[in-house]
Every structure is written in structure tokens, then in C-alpha cells.
Motif scaffolding. Structure first.
Motif, PDB file in Angstrom:
ATOM      1  N   UNK A  52       8.151  18.547  -1.302  1.00  0.00           N
ATOM      2  CA  UNK A  52       7.034  18.849  -0.408  1.00  0.00           C
ATOM      3  C   UNK A  52       5.725  19.035  -1.153  1.00  0.00           C
ATOM      4  N   UNK A  53       5.771  19.786  -2.247  1.00  0.00           N
ATOM      5  CA  UNK A  53       4.555  20.024  -3.039  1.00  0.00           C
ATOM      6  C   UNK A  53       4.090  18.729  -3.705  1.00  0.00           C
ATOM      7  N   UNK A  54       5.037  17.917  -4.186  1.00  0.00           N
ATOM      8  CA  UNK A  54       4.665  16.641  -4.817  1.00  0.00           C
ATOM      9  C   UNK A  54       3.971  15.728  -3.814  1.00  0.00           C
ATOM     10  N   UNK A  56       2.554  16.693  -0.743  1.00  0.00           N
ATOM     11  CA  UNK A  56       1.327  17.310  -0.221  1.00  0.00           C
ATOM     12  C   UNK A  56       0.246  17.350  -1.291  1.00  0.00           C
ATOM     13  N   UNK A  57       0.573  17.939  -2.439  1.00  0.00           N
ATOM     14  CA  UNK A  57      -0.409  18.055  -3.523  1.00  0.00           C
ATOM     15  C   UNK A  57      -0.770  16.710  -4.122  1.00  0.00           C
ATOM     16  N   UNK A  58       0.253  15.906  -4.434  1.00  0.00           N
ATOM     17  CA  UNK A  58      -0.002  14.585  -5.003  1.00  0.00           C
ATOM     18  C   UNK A  58      -0.776  13.703  -4.046  1.00  0.00           C
ATOM     19  N   UNK A  59      -0.431  13.792  -2.761  1.00  0.00           N
ATOM     20  CA  UNK A  59      -1.137  12.995  -1.757  1.00  0.00           C
ATOM     21  C   UNK A  59      -2.602  13.380  -1.640  1.00  0.00           C
ATOM     22  N   UNK A  60      -2.882  14.683  -1.615  1.00  0.00           N
ATOM     23  CA  UNK A  60      -4.289  15.131  -1.524  1.00  0.00           C
ATOM     24  C   UNK A  60      -5.067  14.757  -2.779  1.00  0.00           C
ATOM     25  N   UNK A  74       3.373  11.962  -9.637  1.00  0.00           N
ATOM     26  CA  UNK A  74       4.121  12.792  -8.683  1.00  0.00           C
ATOM     27  C   UNK A  74       4.625  11.957  -7.515  1.00  0.00           C
ATOM     28  N   UNK A  75       3.764  11.118  -6.957  1.00  0.00           N
ATOM     29  CA  UNK A  75       4.161  10.289  -5.820  1.00  0.00           C
ATOM     30  C   UNK A  75       5.227   9.266  -6.209  1.00  0.00           C
ATOM     31  N   UNK A  76       5.089   8.690  -7.393  1.00  0.00           N
ATOM     32  CA  UNK A  76       6.047   7.686  -7.852  1.00  0.00           C
ATOM     33  C   UNK A  76       7.422   8.301  -8.085  1.00  0.00           C
ATOM     34  N   UNK A  77       7.464   9.475  -8.673  1.00  0.00           N
ATOM     35  CA  UNK A  77       8.749  10.147  -8.912  1.00  0.00           C
ATOM     36  C   UNK A  77       9.435  10.458  -7.583  1.00  0.00           C
ATOM     37  N   UNK A 103       8.555   1.203  -2.173  1.00  0.00           N
ATOM     38  CA  UNK A 103       8.076   0.293  -3.208  1.00  0.00           C
ATOM     39  C   UNK A 103       6.577   0.020  -3.056  1.00  0.00           C
ATOM     40  N   UNK A 104       6.114  -0.106  -1.818  1.00  0.00           N
ATOM     41  CA  UNK A 104       4.671  -0.301  -1.586  1.00  0.00           C
ATOM     42  C   UNK A 104       3.867   0.909  -2.056  1.00  0.00           C
ATOM     43  N   UNK A 105       4.388   2.096  -1.832  1.00  0.00           N
ATOM     44  CA  UNK A 105       3.693   3.304  -2.293  1.00  0.00           C
ATOM     45  C   UNK A 105       3.650   3.345  -3.817  1.00  0.00           C
ATOM     46  N   UNK A 106       4.769   3.032  -4.455  1.00  0.00           N
ATOM     47  CA  UNK A 106       4.810   3.011  -5.916  1.00  0.00           C
ATOM     48  C   UNK A 106       3.820   1.996  -6.465  1.00  0.00           C
TER      49      UNK A 106
END
Length: 191
Positions: A52-54, A56-60, A74-77, A103-106
């Protein structure tokens, strides 16, 4: 670049908010903990918070273009863990629950890191963009993220979790098995 960062970053931040707070119809930490327990993680509550933190925080951070490579890591992991835990066995296409979306997000996270977050980013405003982006930073994500995900998927998981309805426990006698409707599996598009 700002449109790409905002759409991807805020989408993942919303997913993280679902996991942590139950926002946008999410299950909150209780439901997310239950999900992680069901897929065999040793510390499902910790995994719920980390995921959740990865997100929320990574996204922001990604949306605002602040410390972009760390947000992208963070998002890739998280996406690699989602692929390894749920999506890989379902094939490529998202319509079957596959890893297409992840895969698109990565690819987006790595590409934005390689190209830089753009002129309208906090990294650029602080003068960091040229120092913490580029091909070497993208390569670092491509190398580190799978290593971190591998540790999470191997050491972080004990057993597969409770037996699924189509996989009866070996301790159950055949006469004790009662057919039940398979529970609807949660679509795990992020983590």
C-alpha cells in the motif's frame, strides 16, 4: 511527460489508497492482509502495508516527478511481485487476469526514469532531473527490482496458503470433500 506521470502515478496511488484505507471501494488493510495471507506471505499485514505504501507513496512521487527513480523502483517491485504471485500463471492478457497491465506500468516507470521526468516535475524544479535520471538509473531499476521481488517472493512466502477449492488438502478424505462454488478471486492488478 507530465500527462503520463500523472495518469500512471495517480492511478497507482489510488490502488495504494484502496489497500491502506479502503478508499475507492478497496478492502483496506484488513482485506489486503487477508489477501496476502491467502497467497502464502509469512507476514501478510506487513506486506499489506508495504504494498500500500509503495503504491500510494511511489505513485504520488511518480506523479509529481519527485525522486523519480526511487518512485519507479517502488512501483516496479510491486508490479513484479504482483506478476510473480498472481498474474504470471494466467498468461499475458489482462482479460484473463494476466500480467499485461503490470508490464505496461513497469515499462512506463523505467522509460520515464530513462528519459527523465520532464520539465514540469519537482526533480526538474529542484535541479535534480539531470542527476537522478537517465539510462543508468533505468538500468539500475531493471537490475534491482527483480532482485528485490525475488527476495520477497521466496523468503517472504512460507507456504502457498490455504488449499484452493480445486486443490483439496491431502489430509481430507474423499468423502469429506463437498463441492462448493469457487470463491471469486480478487483481481490483483497492482498488489
Amino acid at each position: 511527460m507530465i500527462l503520463l506521470r500523472l495518469v500512471v502515478g495517480l492511478t497507482l496511488a489510488a490502488h495504494g489508497s484502496q489497500k491502506l484505507f479502503g478508499s475507492f471501494g478497496g478492502s483496506g488493510t484488513v482485506g489486503t492482509r487477508s489477501f496476502f495471507a491467502g497467497v502464502g506471505f509469512r507476514t501478510p499485514l506487513a506486506m499489506a502495508f508495504i504494498a500500500g505504501i509503495s503504491e500510494l507513496g511511489g505513485g504520488l512521487l511518480f506523479a509529481f516527478g519527485l525522486v523519480t527513480p526511487f518512485a519507479a523502483l517502488a512501483l516496479t517491485v510491486v508490479m513484479l511481485n504482483a506478476i510473480g504471485t498472481v498474474h504470471w500463471k494466467k498468461g499475458f492478457f489482462n482479460s484473463a487476469g494476466g500480467y499485461e497491465y503490470n508490464l505496461l506500468i513497469i515499462a512506463t516507470a523505467v522509460a520515464v526514469t530513462a528519459a527523465g521526468p520532464g520539465r514540469f516535475s519537482l526533480d526538474h524544479a529542484f535541479g535534480w532531473a539531470g542527476h537522478i535520471s537517465g539510462p543508468w538509473w533505468a538500468l539500475a531499476i531493471v537490475v534491482l527490482a527483480p532482485m528485490i521481488a525475488l527476495v520477497t517472493l521466496t523468503l517472504g512466502r512460507g507456504s502457498r496458503g490455504p488449499a484452493a477449492p480445486d486443490e483439496p488438502s491431502t489430509a481430507a478424505a474423499p468423502s469429506a470433500m463437498v463441492p462448493t462454488a469457487a470463491p471469486k478471486e480478487r483481481q490483483w492488478t497492482s498488489v
